[in-house]
Write a protein that holds these residues in place. Structure first.
Motif, PDB file in Angstrom:
ATOM      1  N   ASP A  14      72.746  99.839  50.347  1.00  0.00           N
ATOM      2  CA  ASP A  14      73.829 100.075  51.299  1.00  0.00           C
ATOM      3  C   ASP A  14      74.961 100.802  50.566  1.00  0.00           C
ATOM      4  O   ASP A  14      75.013 100.788  49.332  1.00  0.00           O
ATOM      5  CB  ASP A  14      74.303  98.705  51.826  1.00  0.00           C
ATOM      6  CG  ASP A  14      75.573  98.800  52.634  1.00  0.00           C
ATOM      7  OD1 ASP A  14      75.605  99.606  53.574  1.00  0.00           O
ATOM      8  OD2 ASP A  14      76.537  98.073  52.316  1.00  0.00           O
ATOM      9  N   ASP A  16      78.776 101.205  52.030  1.00  0.00           N
ATOM     10  CA  ASP A  16      80.125 100.670  52.189  1.00  0.00           C
ATOM     11  C   ASP A  16      80.231  99.196  51.834  1.00  0.00           C
ATOM     12  O   ASP A  16      79.471  98.372  52.325  1.00  0.00           O
ATOM     13  CB  ASP A  16      80.635 100.925  53.614  1.00  0.00           C
ATOM     14  CG  ASP A  16      81.071 102.374  53.742  1.00  0.00           C
ATOM     15  OD1 ASP A  16      81.856 102.808  52.881  1.00  0.00           O
ATOM     16  OD2 ASP A  16      80.607 103.062  54.661  1.00  0.00           O
ATOM     17  N   ASP A  17      81.152  98.912  50.962  1.00  0.00           N
ATOM     18  CA  ASP A  17      81.414  97.572  50.434  1.00  0.00           C
ATOM     19  C   ASP A  17      80.267  97.029  49.586  1.00  0.00           C
ATOM     20  O   ASP A  17      80.252  95.856  49.229  1.00  0.00           O
ATOM     21  CB  ASP A  17      81.833  96.600  51.553  1.00  0.00           C
ATOM     22  CG  ASP A  17      83.129  97.064  52.187  1.00  0.00           C
ATOM     23  OD1 ASP A  17      84.009  97.547  51.445  1.00  0.00           O
ATOM     24  OD2 ASP A  17      83.259  96.992  53.419  1.00  0.00           O
ATOM     25  N   THR A  18      79.320  97.921  49.274  1.00  0.00           N
ATOM     26  CA  THR A  18      78.315  97.606  48.252  1.00  0.00           C
ATOM     27  C   THR A  18      78.587  98.509  47.049  1.00  0.00           C
ATOM     28  O   THR A  18      78.759  98.029  45.933  1.00  0.00           O
ATOM     29  CB  THR A  18      76.889  97.814  48.792  1.00  0.00           C
ATOM     30  OG1 THR A  18      76.682  96.913  49.885  1.00  0.00           O
ATOM     31  CG2 THR A  18      75.843  97.549  47.709  1.00  0.00           C
ATOM     32  N   ASP A 184      75.944  94.291  51.174  1.00  0.00           N
ATOM     33  CA  ASP A 184      76.991  93.258  51.289  1.00  0.00           C
ATOM     34  C   ASP A 184      77.014  92.584  52.651  1.00  0.00           C
ATOM     35  O   ASP A 184      77.650  91.545  52.809  1.00  0.00           O
ATOM     36  CB  ASP A 184      78.381  93.900  51.096  1.00  0.00           C
ATOM     37  CG  ASP A 184      78.758  94.750  52.297  1.00  0.00           C
ATOM     38  OD1 ASP A 184      78.084  95.782  52.509  1.00  0.00           O
ATOM     39  OD2 ASP A 184      79.667  94.369  53.050  1.00  0.00           O
ATOM     40  N   ASP A 189      72.551  94.267  56.549  1.00  0.00           N
ATOM     41  CA  ASP A 189      71.588  94.404  55.445  1.00  0.00           C
ATOM     42  C   ASP A 189      70.658  93.194  55.323  1.00  0.00           C
ATOM     43  O   ASP A 189      69.446  93.332  55.234  1.00  0.00           O
ATOM     44  CB  ASP A 189      72.328  94.587  54.115  1.00  0.00           C
ATOM     45  CG  ASP A 189      73.302  95.744  54.164  1.00  0.00           C
ATOM     46  OD1 ASP A 189      72.872  96.845  54.546  1.00  0.00           O
ATOM     47  OD2 ASP A 189      74.492  95.551  53.849  1.00  0.00           O
TER      48      ASP A 189
END
Ligand SMILES: [Mg+2]
Length: 230
Positions: A14, A16-18, A184, A189
């Motif tokens: 992933d 975004d935010d990962t 995340d 996910d």
């Protein structure tokens, strides 16, 4: 344990935010737009936008509004709070442009990709606007690590839909047991992994609670911990 881990041949990541801090990207992109229009660009103003935007996306997820309605709606409501007569879609366009130009990698992202790339082919799995995601990956210098990008807008399916992951597996030519998802989001996910029978690494930097008890295979609290798994 050792044998179990050796089965992974393909890593699906992933964005975004990962790998990238989306809130920080969003903050910087909006701040630049506000400065350009001579509007207030303090943290409170940006927080107002962020709340409106979150609400619009939640309405979309519940099926109350269409995807294309999010973009005019969020800026119409935001500009109303500023008593501004700037055209909402003009601002949206500038915002998207700035978002593409902004990179905010999460600490350890490049090191992790450097490490993983030597051992596995890597693939991006992301829900988002294709042109924006491609530009952001390019600008931040991490696009080169990936063999291919799977973006929901281009596939016509999105995480956590099984169809999204079926497409990815089929396109790579991989068995589900050979893949590992790193992400995340429990609702996209991790749930997607569960729906499609793919093992997952839950990247829980913010130490979120797993309220719905969605099962994952591994959990890490920072990106460098992933090296202990793979
Ligand atoms: Mg994410």
């Amino acid at each position: 344990m050792e044998n179990k881990l050796k089965k992974y041949k393909y890593i699906l990541l992933d964005v975004d935010d990962t790998l990238m801090d989306f809130k920080l990207c969003e903050h910087n992109a909006l701040k630049n737009v506000l400065i350009k229009y001579n509007l207030p660009s303090d943290d409170a103003t940006i927080e107002t936008y962020s709340k409106i935007n979150d609400r619009c996306w939640k309405q979309f997820e519940k099926g109350e509004i269409k995807r294309e309605e999010i973009f005019p709606k969020r800026f119409t409501e935001f500009l109303k709070t500023l008593n501004s007569n700037i055209k909402p879609m003009e601002m949206n366009q500038r915002y998207f442009y700035n978002l593409r130009e902004t990179d905010c990698l999460i600490p350890g992202a490049t090191e992790l990709l450097d490490y993983l790339q030597k051992k596995y082919p890597l693939f991006v799995i992301t829900n988002g606007v294709a042109v924006t995601q491609k530009m952001r990956l390019e600008k931040s210098g991490i696009k080169k690590y990936f063999k291919k990008l799977y973006i929901s807008e281009e596939l016509g399916f999105q995480k956590p839909q099984k169809e999204f992951f079926d497409f990815v597996l089929n396109d790579i030519g991989a068995k589900k047991e050979e893949c590992l998802i790193i992400g995340d989001s429990l609702s996209s996910d991790i749930l997607g992994g569960k729906n499609s029978g793919i093992d997952t690494v839950f990247v829980n930097i913010l130490k979120n609670e797993n309220i719905n008890n969605i099962p994952f295979t591994f959990e890490v609290e920072n990106l460098s911990e992933i090296k202990n798994i793979l």
